[in-house]
Scaffold this motif. Structure first.
Motif, PDB file in Angstrom:
ATOM      1  N   HIS A  16       0.833  -1.206   0.000  1.00 49.45           N
ATOM      2  CA  HIS A  16       0.000   0.000   0.000  1.00 49.45           C
ATOM      3  C   HIS A  16       0.867   1.257   0.000  1.00 49.45           C
ATOM      4  CE1 HIS A  16      -3.437  -2.582   1.087  1.00 49.45           C
ATOM      5  NE2 HIS A  16      -2.530  -3.236   1.804  1.00 49.45           N
ATOM      6  N   PRO A  17       0.329   2.369  -0.496  1.00 49.63           N
ATOM      7  CA  PRO A  17       1.094   3.624  -0.405  1.00 49.63           C
ATOM      8  C   PRO A  17       1.243   4.042   1.055  1.00 49.63           C
ATOM      9  CG  PRO A  17      -1.119   4.025  -1.261  1.00 49.63           C
ATOM     10  CD  PRO A  17      -0.955   2.540  -1.178  1.00 49.63           C
ATOM     11  N   HIS A  41      -4.965   3.232  -7.136  1.00 49.89           N
ATOM     12  CA  HIS A  41      -4.771   2.217  -6.086  1.00 49.89           C
ATOM     13  C   HIS A  41      -6.069   2.023  -5.295  1.00 49.89           C
ATOM     14  CE1 HIS A  41      -3.090  -0.158  -2.848  1.00 49.89           C
ATOM     15  NE2 HIS A  41      -3.569   0.714  -1.982  1.00 49.89           N
ATOM     16  N   CYS A  45      -8.323  -1.186  -3.803  1.00 45.10           N
ATOM     17  CA  CYS A  45      -8.006  -1.450  -2.392  1.00 45.10           C
ATOM     18  C   CYS A  45      -9.056  -0.896  -1.426  1.00 45.10           C
ATOM     19  CB  CYS A  45      -6.630  -0.850  -2.056  1.00 45.10           C
ATOM     20  SG  CYS A  45      -6.102  -1.234  -0.383  1.00 45.10           S
ATOM     21  N   CYS A  48      -7.501   0.900   1.833  1.00 43.24           N
ATOM     22  CA  CYS A  48      -7.090   2.300   1.719  1.00 43.24           C
ATOM     23  C   CYS A  48      -8.284   3.214   1.432  1.00 43.24           C
ATOM     24  CB  CYS A  48      -6.007   2.448   0.645  1.00 43.24           C
ATOM     25  SG  CYS A  48      -4.414   1.741   1.154  1.00 43.24           S
TER      26      CYS A  48
HETATM   27 ZN   LIG Z   1      -4.171   0.012  -0.158  1.00 42.12          ZN
END
Ligand SMILES: [Zn+2]
Length: 233
Positions: A16-17, A41, A45, A48
């Motif tokens: 993940h970022p 992303h 996801c 997130c």
């Molecule tokens: Zn993520």
């Protein structure tokens, strides 16, 4: 994940970022190249997405100056759950135009490149940079940033390089590995001047990535001279 299915759209990202990117995204502080990558992303996801919804709710409640005593833990929890649900349902609607075969945050950019509806990545105007590497500049109006789609042939390596600044790479299709791990669709790889790496695309499938850098890459291997045109554009 050993679920017995290879359906990558159902996969939960494993990389993940950094939370700072999510905070800046929620606060509207990210420049467009990074915001597009983070939004894409998020389309993969749920974890997130929920975090961004939580941060947006916190930011919103601060900006509205809600009296603290009226934001009991219970009402905040309800607000966050409501925003989570809204996040799931509404985000895809907002930019739902263009090719449904690609993640929705990228559709307007690909439509600008003349992508065919349903054509996915194959019919885009790839520029061949090396025998096994193609790229497309997605955004060129942000000085200091390079925002590119990259296509690396299955089993091929990108020349070894380090970074003058930072590089965020989001896998869209296929996968790659470097010394930090394996990255599959939805995963975000972060690299900076502390990392010299040589990503290698997984065998059997082209790897399609979205890569954003905020400073030129520095080549480290013997192939550097050959690769320079790839870096300059
Ligand atoms: Zn993520």
């Amino acid at each position: 994940m050993m679920t017995g299915t290879m359906e990558h759209t159902a996969r939960t990202p494993q990389h993940h970022p950094d939370s700072e990117f999510l905070m800046d995204y929620a606060g509207g502080a990210l420049r467009e190249p990074l915001a597009v990558l983070i939004a894409t992303h998020l389309s993969f996801c749920g974890r997130c997405r929920a975090e961004v919804a939580r941060l947006e709710a916190l930011g919103g409640s601060l900006m509205e100056g809600l009296p603290r005593e009226r934001m009991s833990a219970g009402s905040l929890g309800r607000l966050l759950r409501r925003l989570d649900r809204e996040g799931e349902e509404e985000r895809p609607m907002v930019m739902d135009r263009g090719d449904p075969a690609v993640p929705y945050p990228l559709r307007p950019y690909l439509a600008r490149l003349g992508s065919a509806r349903g054509g996915g990545w194959a019919n885009l105007p790839w520029k061949k940079r090396l025998k096994d590497v193609g790229e497309i500049t997605l955004l060129d109006s942000f000085p200091g940033f390079q925002t590119r789609l990259m296509r690396i042939a299955g089993g091929s390596a990108v020349p070894a390089h380090t970074h003058g600044g930072m590089e965020l790479t989001l896998v869209l299709e296929g996968g790659f590995s470097d010394s930090t791990g394996q990255y599959l669709p939805g995963d975000v790889a972060y690299a900076d001047d502390a990392l010299s790496h040589q990503p290698v695309a997984d065998e059997g499938h082209d790897c399609i990535c979205l890569a954003v850098t905020d400073a030129p890459l520095k080549l480290t291997g013997p192939i550097a001279r050959l690769f320079n045109p790839f870096i300059r554009s």
